[in-house]
Scaffold this motif. Structure first.
Motif, PDB file in Angstrom:
ATOM      1  N   SER A   1       0.858  -1.118   0.128  1.00 52.75           N
ATOM      2  CA  SER A   1      -0.007  -0.023   0.049  1.00 52.75           C
ATOM      3  C   SER A   1       0.912   1.247  -0.110  1.00 52.75           C
ATOM      4  CB  SER A   1      -0.989   0.074   1.222  1.00 52.75           C
ATOM      5  OG  SER A   1      -0.151  -0.125   2.507  1.00 52.75           O
ATOM      6  N   TYR A   2       2.118   1.131   0.382  1.00 50.62           N
ATOM      7  CA  TYR A   2       3.193   2.213   0.237  1.00 50.62           C
ATOM      8  C   TYR A   2       4.487   1.828   0.259  1.00 50.62           C
ATOM      9  CZ  TYR A   2       3.983   0.955   5.130  1.00 50.62           C
ATOM     10  OH  TYR A   2       4.482   0.415   6.279  1.00 50.62           O
ATOM     11  N   PHE A   3       5.400   2.525  -0.216  1.00 49.93           N
ATOM     12  CA  PHE A   3       6.942   2.183  -0.024  1.00 49.93           C
ATOM     13  C   PHE A   3       7.596   3.319   0.848  1.00 49.93           C
ATOM     14  CE2 PHE A   3       5.491   0.755  -4.365  1.00 49.93           C
ATOM     15  CZ  PHE A   3       6.239  -0.374  -4.541  1.00 49.93           C
ATOM     16  N   GLU A   4       8.349   2.757   1.496  1.00 48.36           N
ATOM     17  CA  GLU A   4       9.097   3.777   2.556  1.00 48.36           C
ATOM     18  C   GLU A   4       9.916   4.539   1.998  1.00 48.36           C
ATOM     19  OE1 GLU A   4      11.040   1.184   5.353  1.00 48.36           O
ATOM     20  OE2 GLU A   4       9.293   0.209   6.117  1.00 48.36           O
ATOM     21  N   THR A   5      10.175   5.651   2.285  1.00 45.93           N
ATOM     22  CA  THR A   5      11.284   6.719   1.470  1.00 45.93           C
ATOM     23  C   THR A   5      12.217   6.873   2.686  1.00 45.93           C
ATOM     24  OG1 THR A   5       9.731   8.579   2.214  1.00 45.93           O
ATOM     25  CG2 THR A   5       9.557   7.837   0.018  1.00 45.93           C
ATOM     26  N   SER A   6      11.844   7.133   3.921  1.00 45.89           N
ATOM     27  CA  SER A   6      13.011   7.253   5.099  1.00 45.89           C
ATOM     28  C   SER A   6      12.445   6.794   6.162  1.00 45.89           C
ATOM     29  CB  SER A   6      13.313   8.704   5.115  1.00 45.89           C
ATOM     30  OG  SER A   6      12.282   9.415   5.388  1.00 45.89           O
TER      31      SER A   6
ATOM     32  N   SER B   1       5.726   6.727   0.509  1.00 42.15           N
ATOM     33  CA  SER B   1       4.933   7.236  -0.718  1.00 42.15           C
ATOM     34  C   SER B   1       3.885   6.189  -1.040  1.00 42.15           C
ATOM     35  CB  SER B   1       6.079   7.305  -1.659  1.00 42.15           C
ATOM     36  OG  SER B   1       5.517   7.827  -3.122  1.00 42.15           O
ATOM     37  N   GLU B   2       2.837   6.661  -1.159  1.00 41.95           N
ATOM     38  CA  GLU B   2       1.607   5.713  -1.116  1.00 41.95           C
ATOM     39  C   GLU B   2       1.095   5.255  -2.609  1.00 41.95           C
ATOM     40  OE1 GLU B   2      -1.705   7.696   0.517  1.00 41.95           O
ATOM     41  OE2 GLU B   2      -1.182   7.335   2.561  1.00 41.95           O
ATOM     42  N   VAL B   3       0.783   4.150  -2.851  1.00 36.99           N
ATOM     43  CA  VAL B   3       0.546   3.610  -3.928  1.00 36.99           C
ATOM     44  C   VAL B   3      -0.927   4.052  -4.393  1.00 36.99           C
ATOM     45  CG1 VAL B   3      -0.285   1.549  -5.131  1.00 36.99           C
ATOM     46  CG2 VAL B   3       1.862   1.490  -3.806  1.00 36.99           C
ATOM     47  N   SER B   4      -1.201   4.493  -5.638  1.00 36.51           N
ATOM     48  CA  SER B   4      -2.492   4.941  -5.861  1.00 36.51           C
ATOM     49  C   SER B   4      -2.945   4.412  -7.102  1.00 36.51           C
ATOM     50  CB  SER B   4      -2.408   6.620  -6.077  1.00 36.51           C
ATOM     51  OG  SER B   4      -1.412   6.884  -7.290  1.00 36.51           O
ATOM     52  N   THR B   5      -4.148   4.901  -7.750  1.00 36.85           N
ATOM     53  CA  THR B   5      -4.650   4.165  -8.913  1.00 36.85           C
ATOM     54  C   THR B   5      -4.506   5.177 -10.162  1.00 36.85           C
ATOM     55  OG1 THR B   5      -6.881   4.925  -8.315  1.00 36.85           O
ATOM     56  CG2 THR B   5      -6.120   2.705  -7.715  1.00 36.85           C
ATOM     57  N   ASN B   6      -4.493   4.808 -11.339  1.00 43.46           N
ATOM     58  CA  ASN B   6      -4.420   5.696 -12.520  1.00 43.46           C
ATOM     59  C   ASN B   6      -5.876   5.701 -13.031  1.00 43.46           C
ATOM     60  OD1 ASN B   6      -4.602   3.213 -14.104  1.00 43.46           O
ATOM     61  ND2 ASN B   6      -2.613   3.405 -14.689  1.00 43.46           N
ATOM     62  N   SER B   7      -5.756   6.166 -14.280  1.00 46.70           N
ATOM     63  CA  SER B   7      -7.398   6.570 -14.828  1.00 46.70           C
ATOM     64  C   SER B   7      -7.818   5.064 -15.313  1.00 46.70           C
ATOM     65  CB  SER B   7      -7.099   7.363 -16.172  1.00 46.70           C
ATOM     66  OG  SER B   7      -6.269   6.870 -16.962  1.00 46.70           O
TER      67      SER B   7
END
Length: 442
Positions: free
Chosen positions: A151-156, A182-188
């Motif tokens: 659901s997300y990727f760690e940045t720090s 940094s969160e995962v999102s959806t595209n169009s």
């Protein structure tokens, strides 16, 4: 195989209790007789050897969402800056996670000075520690992807850690702190995507960590060539064991709350070298993820996929995932009779075993994809009950009556063509599953 794994894992756990373990080395003399020299394994392999630095490569696991996260492969260099203090520099990588992660960690081995004065160890890289850990992730933007459950990727990340390290082999710790994500999102199209424009956020967290590594300590010490290795601490009797797996126990933040319990009970059958090993594992996870709005045929990177793939609404919903596994193994320790006869071992549960295994698993989640032929959360795990039976091969060792490791591989025929858990490889209704349990015994 047995001797190699004993050699690798034995010093790791014995140091966590006391440092008086003895090892017998025998040297063959052609013209006379076998001479046995009893020396301290601590002197040979680590805790009584001074070290100012160490480098190691290995892997790290941290539980996440419905499965354990992919292994992080890591390289770590640790340098002592004072007798009780050190600083670690690390580099981690995971294929599934994508970015490289850089890590810096100053440590305080808070019991070391007292233990050195007591003659229990030298100034080195062994012992309980408190540390501050900072991690920074670097990587390119990802294209829209179909196979990630993150659901997300760690940045720090900044964390305070309490743990135990045994030289260059084991590092087991608990971390608490804050991480920027940094969160995962959806595209169009409804695909999951992650790039530099993804929403940024922050969360507190609490997690268990396990690192297994191989490496060297410096300055190096010349050691004699090993002869035949006899672990004298193996000469104890044990008819029953309660085993608690301490790896991948929990990972809790505002996005997901993962908790696992994994307990085994093993007892001897009569006065034989057969045993019954009963295992219970329970996993609970609550996590936020996108709600499904269907599935589509798709082409990605000019490849047409045979299966339909899910598309998602932009809103996230609460998901609950649970898994309960019960298993029974009938084990036979194949070298134990010979080792007992030669005085190398007592009747216990240390050694290589072969056995039969029966397994039952039940998985539930509240947001299954609508098509039964589809994957759930991009795995082959399905809701419902799975049961099966087959064979198992493994090796187990208990150290100082407190710590154990159990590594094995099971080959099972199951009632469903499904993946039991994340490490399982399946061929139709045949599943191959490796397992590694490290923890405490009673």
């Amino acid at each position: 195989m047995k001797k190699l794994l004993i050699f690798i894992f034995f010093p790791l756990f014995s140091f966590a209790q006391t440092d008086s373990v003895k090892v017998s080395f025998s040297e063959e003399k052609v013209d006379t007789f076998t001479r046995t020299e009893v020396i301290s394994i601590s002197q040979k392999l680590g805790v009584m050897r001074a070290a100012k630095a160490g480098q190691r490569i290995g892997f790290e696991t941290t539980p996440l969402v419905i499965q354990n996260s992919p292994f992080y492969f890591n390289y770590i260099y640790e340098q002592k800056i004072l007798k009780e203090f050190s600083i670690l520099l690390g580099l981690k990588y995971s294929y599934a996670y994508k970015p490289f992660i850089y890590e810096i960690e100053p440590r305080w081995y808070f019991q070391m000075k007292r233990r050195v004065k007591m003659g229990l160890q030298a100034y080195n890289l062994h012992g309980y520690y408190i540390s501050f850990r900072y991690k920074q992730a670097r990587g390119k933007d990802n294209q829209p992807f179909l196979f990630s459950y993150n659901s997300y990727f760690e940045t720090s990340t900044f964390a305070i850690n309490y743990g135990y390290q045994a030289g260059n082999i084991l590092d087991l710790s608990v971390s608490a702190g804050m991480k920027n994500v940094s969160e995962v999102s959806t595209n169009s199209k409804g695909w999951l995507t992650h790039n530099s424009q993804s929403p940024k956020n922050q969360t507190w967290f609490l997690a268990s960590n396990l690192k297994l590594s191989f490496g060297n300590s410096y300055p190096k010490t010349k050691t004699d060539k090993f002869g035949k290795l006899l672990i004298t601490d193996n000469n104890f009797e044990k008819n029953r064991l309660l085993k608690i797996n301490a790896s991948d126990l929990f990972s809790i933040d505002k996005y997901s709350q993962f908790i696992k319990a994994d307990v085994d009970y093993e007892h001897r059958i009569g006065n034989t070298y057969f045993s019954s090993n009963t295992s219970f594992k329970g996993v609970f996870n609550h996590f936020k993820f996108f709600s499904s709005k269907g599935s589509i045929d798709t082409t990605f990177n000019n490849v047409v996929f045979e299966k339909r793939f899910p598309i998602w609404n932009a809103q996230k919903v609460s998901n609950y995932y649970t898994n309960i596994q019960l298993s029974e193994q009938l084990r036979y320790y194949i070298t134990k009779a010979r080792d007992v006869k030669k005085g190398r071992s007592g009747k216990n549960f240390n050694g290589v075993y072969l056995g039969l295994m029966a397994m039952y698993s039940n998985t539930t989640f509240n947001n299954q994809l609508p098509n039964n032929g589809e994957k759930y959360m991009f795995t082959s795990i399905e809701a419902g009950s799975v049961y099966g039976g087959g064979g198992v091969l493994g090796i187990q060792n208990q150290f100082r009556n407190r710590i154990f490791f159990d590594f094995g591989i099971s080959l099972l025929a199951t009632n469903k063509n499904t993946q039991i858990e994340s490490l399982t490889t399946k061929y139709s209704n045949i599943s191959i599953h490796p397992y590694l349990k490290i923890g405490f015994v009673k």
